[in-house]
Design an enzyme around this catalytic site. Structure first.
Site, PDB file in Angstrom:
ATOM      1  N   GLY A  21     -19.658  50.892 -50.388  1.00 32.02           N
ATOM      2  CA  GLY A  21     -20.998  50.363 -50.636  1.00 32.02           C
ATOM      3  C   GLY A  21     -21.855  50.517 -49.390  1.00 32.02           C
ATOM      4  O   GLY A  21     -21.345  50.713 -48.283  1.00 32.02           O
ATOM      5  N   GLU A  45     -13.567  49.268 -40.086  1.00 29.17           N
ATOM      6  CA  GLU A  45     -14.322  50.198 -39.232  1.00 29.17           C
ATOM      7  C   GLU A  45     -14.481  49.522 -37.876  1.00 29.17           C
ATOM      8  O   GLU A  45     -14.755  48.320 -37.827  1.00 29.17           O
ATOM      9  CB  GLU A  45     -15.746  50.376 -39.769  1.00 29.17           C
ATOM     10  CG  GLU A  45     -15.863  51.109 -41.040  1.00 29.17           C
ATOM     11  CD  GLU A  45     -17.335  51.266 -41.419  1.00 29.17           C
ATOM     12  OE1 GLU A  45     -17.776  52.406 -41.508  1.00 29.17           O
ATOM     13  OE2 GLU A  45     -18.018  50.260 -41.615  1.00 29.17           O
ATOM     14  N   TYR A  57     -28.284  55.483 -33.429  1.00 27.55           N
ATOM     15  CA  TYR A  57     -29.452  54.808 -34.011  1.00 27.55           C
ATOM     16  C   TYR A  57     -30.710  55.046 -33.163  1.00 27.55           C
ATOM     17  O   TYR A  57     -31.822  54.995 -33.662  1.00 27.55           O
ATOM     18  CB  TYR A  57     -29.183  53.308 -34.187  1.00 27.55           C
ATOM     19  CG  TYR A  57     -28.457  53.018 -35.489  1.00 27.55           C
ATOM     20  CD1 TYR A  57     -29.143  53.050 -36.712  1.00 27.55           C
ATOM     21  CD2 TYR A  57     -27.106  52.739 -35.520  1.00 27.55           C
ATOM     22  CE1 TYR A  57     -28.484  52.799 -37.914  1.00 27.55           C
ATOM     23  CE2 TYR A  57     -26.439  52.483 -36.715  1.00 27.55           C
ATOM     24  CZ  TYR A  57     -27.139  52.511 -37.905  1.00 27.55           C
ATOM     25  OH  TYR A  57     -26.502  52.274 -39.091  1.00 27.55           O
ATOM     26  N   ASP A  92     -11.926  48.805 -45.408  1.00 32.31           N
ATOM     27  CA  ASP A  92     -13.373  48.594 -45.328  1.00 32.31           C
ATOM     28  C   ASP A  92     -14.056  49.971 -45.204  1.00 32.31           C
ATOM     29  O   ASP A  92     -14.048  50.545 -44.122  1.00 32.31           O
ATOM     30  CB  ASP A  92     -13.638  47.733 -44.083  1.00 32.31           C
ATOM     31  CG  ASP A  92     -15.093  47.426 -43.865  1.00 32.31           C
ATOM     32  OD1 ASP A  92     -15.937  47.879 -44.645  1.00 32.31           O
ATOM     33  OD2 ASP A  92     -15.382  46.722 -42.877  1.00 32.31           O
ATOM     34  N   ARG A 152     -29.410  40.848 -45.994  1.00 36.44           N
ATOM     35  CA  ARG A 152     -28.104  40.707 -45.330  1.00 36.44           C
ATOM     36  C   ARG A 152     -28.051  41.462 -43.998  1.00 36.44           C
ATOM     37  O   ARG A 152     -27.417  41.016 -43.044  1.00 36.44           O
ATOM     38  CB  ARG A 152     -26.994  41.204 -46.255  1.00 36.44           C
ATOM     39  CG  ARG A 152     -26.742  40.227 -47.394  1.00 36.44           C
ATOM     40  CD  ARG A 152     -25.578  40.657 -48.238  1.00 36.44           C
ATOM     41  NE  ARG A 152     -25.351  39.680 -49.303  1.00 36.44           N
ATOM     42  CZ  ARG A 152     -24.273  39.642 -50.066  1.00 36.44           C
ATOM     43  NH1 ARG A 152     -23.324  40.542 -49.896  1.00 36.44           N
ATOM     44  NH2 ARG A 152     -24.131  38.733 -50.999  1.00 36.44           N
ATOM     45  N   ILE A 153     -28.721  42.627 -43.963  1.00 32.72           N
ATOM     46  CA  ILE A 153     -28.750  43.385 -42.693  1.00 32.72           C
ATOM     47  C   ILE A 153     -29.458  42.552 -41.622  1.00 32.72           C
ATOM     48  O   ILE A 153     -29.005  42.459 -40.480  1.00 32.72           O
ATOM     49  CB  ILE A 153     -29.435  44.766 -42.891  1.00 32.72           C
ATOM     50  CG1 ILE A 153     -28.547  45.687 -43.744  1.00 32.72           C
ATOM     51  CG2 ILE A 153     -29.756  45.419 -41.547  1.00 32.72           C
ATOM     52  CD1 ILE A 153     -29.185  47.015 -44.125  1.00 32.72           C
TER      53      ILE A 153
HETATM   54  N1  LIG Z   1     -20.916  37.051 -50.945  1.00 31.91           N
HETATM   55  C1  LIG Z   1     -21.796  36.905 -49.957  1.00 31.91           C
HETATM   56  N2  LIG Z   1     -22.780  36.014 -50.075  1.00 31.91           N
HETATM   57  C2  LIG Z   1     -23.690  35.859 -49.089  1.00 31.91           C
HETATM   58  N3  LIG Z   1     -23.705  36.576 -47.963  1.00 31.91           N
HETATM   59  C3  LIG Z   1     -22.753  37.497 -47.805  1.00 31.91           C
HETATM   60  C4  LIG Z   1     -21.742  37.731 -48.785  1.00 31.91           C
HETATM   61  N4  LIG Z   1     -20.935  38.729 -48.349  1.00 31.91           N
HETATM   62  C5  LIG Z   1     -21.422  39.091 -47.147  1.00 31.91           C
HETATM   63  N5  LIG Z   1     -22.486  38.347 -46.809  1.00 31.91           N
HETATM   64  C6  LIG Z   1     -23.245  38.439 -45.559  1.00 31.91           C
HETATM   65  O1  LIG Z   1     -23.927  39.702 -45.552  1.00 31.91           O
HETATM   66  C7  LIG Z   1     -23.876  40.295 -44.257  1.00 31.91           C
HETATM   67  C8  LIG Z   1     -23.216  41.675 -44.348  1.00 31.91           C
HETATM   68  O2  LIG Z   1     -21.875  41.514 -44.780  1.00 31.91           O
HETATM   69  P1  LIG Z   1     -20.732  42.514 -44.304  1.00 31.91           P
HETATM   70  O3  LIG Z   1     -19.495  42.054 -45.005  1.00 31.91           O
HETATM   71  O4  LIG Z   1     -20.694  42.581 -42.811  1.00 31.91           O
HETATM   72  O5  LIG Z   1     -21.272  43.877 -44.926  1.00 31.91           O
HETATM   73  P2  LIG Z   1     -20.775  45.381 -44.737  1.00 31.91           P
HETATM   74  O6  LIG Z   1     -19.382  45.337 -44.205  1.00 31.91           O
HETATM   75  O7  LIG Z   1     -20.863  45.970 -46.107  1.00 31.91           O
HETATM   76  O8  LIG Z   1     -21.757  46.022 -43.810  1.00 31.91           O
HETATM   77  C9  LIG Z   1     -23.113  39.320 -43.362  1.00 31.91           C
HETATM   78  O9  LIG Z   1     -24.063  38.533 -42.666  1.00 31.91           O
HETATM   79  C10 LIG Z   1     -22.325  38.472 -44.347  1.00 31.91           C
HETATM   80  O10 LIG Z   1     -22.072  37.184 -43.839  1.00 31.91           O
HETATM   81  N1  LIG Z   2     -20.271  58.219 -41.361  1.00 29.78           N
HETATM   82  C1  LIG Z   2     -21.238  57.461 -40.839  1.00 29.78           C
HETATM   83  N2  LIG Z   2     -22.354  58.020 -40.344  1.00 29.78           N
HETATM   84  C2  LIG Z   2     -23.342  57.274 -39.794  1.00 29.78           C
HETATM   85  N3  LIG Z   2     -23.279  55.948 -39.691  1.00 29.78           N
HETATM   86  C3  LIG Z   2     -22.183  55.350 -40.184  1.00 29.78           C
HETATM   87  C4  LIG Z   2     -21.131  56.057 -40.783  1.00 29.78           C
HETATM   88  N4  LIG Z   2     -20.188  55.162 -41.182  1.00 29.78           N
HETATM   89  C5  LIG Z   2     -20.651  53.950 -40.830  1.00 29.78           C
HETATM   90  N5  LIG Z   2     -21.836  54.075 -40.220  1.00 29.78           N
HETATM   91  C6  LIG Z   2     -22.620  52.999 -39.600  1.00 29.78           C
HETATM   92  C7  LIG Z   2     -23.447  52.180 -40.535  1.00 29.78           C
HETATM   93  C8  LIG Z   2     -23.431  50.810 -39.902  1.00 29.78           C
HETATM   94  O1  LIG Z   2     -24.464  50.709 -38.925  1.00 29.78           O
HETATM   95  C9  LIG Z   2     -22.083  50.755 -39.183  1.00 29.78           C
HETATM   96  C10 LIG Z   2     -21.010  50.009 -39.920  1.00 29.78           C
HETATM   97  O2  LIG Z   2     -21.148  50.139 -41.314  1.00 29.78           O
HETATM   98  P1  LIG Z   2     -20.996  48.877 -42.329  1.00 29.78           P
HETATM   99  O3  LIG Z   2     -21.447  49.410 -43.653  1.00 29.78           O
HETATM  100  O4  LIG Z   2     -21.832  47.759 -41.804  1.00 29.78           O
HETATM  101  O5  LIG Z   2     -19.536  48.535 -42.314  1.00 29.78           O
HETATM  102  O6  LIG Z   2     -21.688  52.095 -38.997  1.00 29.78           O
END
Ligand SMILES: Nc1ncnc2c1ncn2[C@@H]1O[C@H](COP(=O)(O)OP(=O)(O)O)[C@@H](O)[C@H]1O
Ligand SMILES: Nc1ncnc2c1ncn2[C@H]1C[C@H](O)[C@@H](COP(=O)(O)O)O1
Length: 224
Positions: A21, A45, A57, A92, A152-153
């Protein structure tokens, strides 16, 4: 109690489940919750220790290729580790997203040049698209609205992501939706982030595990 959840819902002990995702959708949170419920190992990751991510970035054009090679090497090492343990992992993010989303998007947007992209995809294909590379048993795709994901970001607070223009996340969100519709390397279970609340509902992990169990049994029956 947790061991019973895995047995109760018939999830194989050696399964490898990958969570896919877009950035910020909740993969890491889901990875932790499922690993805890199923007593599986995790494969995360490495964001904080990634030497290219901040640079990337700051300047996509300059660092795209370096970053993709770094991620490919890291994910391949993780793949080997999961194989050596004999499975029983929640991962993940899948390796397929690196090429299907990120590298492709940067090449098509002009922030990864044609030659670098070809070098990268050749390497990816040689490493991953072989009969020796085991696909996961299941890919869980987390989906949600762009508004929720942007929220969330911001809430998570990684400065490099907060400072990235919203258009980048919009483009990625749209690409993910198209990508998952044609993904077929392993069975896909879609979960909408509004249908569960891992933060506030203590029962929802079990409900998700139940869905996973049912889904895996159905797909196993279909494969026979
Ligand atoms: N089910 C949920 N409900 C509310 N907030 C959530 C939930 N799952 C994740 N978050 C919040 O969303 C943000 C991104 O979650 P994260 O698990 O780090 O996402 P990803 O790994 O996909 O980048 C974090 O601040 C996390 O605490
Ligand atoms: N393959 C990728 N190319 C560019 N950026 C990437 C890649 N895989 C992960 N990323 C970046 C995107 C986020 O800033 C962080 C971690 O990803 P997340 O979805 O928050 O676990 O790395």
């Amino acid at each position: 109690m947790n061991e019973n959840l895995r047995d109760k819902y018939g999830i194989p002990k050696d399964a490898v489940i990958t969570i896919a995702g877009t950035v910020g959708v909740g993969k890491s949170t889901m990875t932790k919750a499922l690993a805890d419920s199923l007593q599986f190992r995790t494969s995360f990751e490495n964001v904080d220790g990634n030497p290219y991510l901040d640079l990337f970035y700051d300047d996509f054009e300059k660092w795209s290729f370096h970053l993709q090679i770094y991620f490919l090497a890291e994910r391949f090492k993780e793949q080997k580790r999961m194989f050596e343990y004999g499975g029983g992992f929640i991962q993940d993010r899948s390796i397929y997203e690196d090429t299907g989303i990120f590298a492709k998007m940067h090449q098509e947007k002009g922030t990864m040049n044609e030659v670098d992209y070809e070098t990268y995809t050749n390497l990816f294909d040689a490493m991953v698209m072989t009969p020796y590379f085991p696909h996961p048993d299941l890919l869980i795709y987390l989906e949600g609205s762009i508004e929720d994901i942007l929220g969330r970001i911001q809430e998570r607070g990684r400065t490099m992501e907060q400072q990235t223009p919203v258009e980048y996340w919009l483009e990625m969100h749209e690409r993910y939706e198209r990508w998952i519709d044609s993904f077929n390397a392993c069975p896909v279970l879609r979960l909408n982030i509004n249908d569960y609340d891992l933060m506030n509902d203590p029962d929802c992990s079990e409900q998700i595990v139940e869905r996973i169990g049912k889904f895996m049994q159905q797909t196993a029956v279909l494969k026979r």
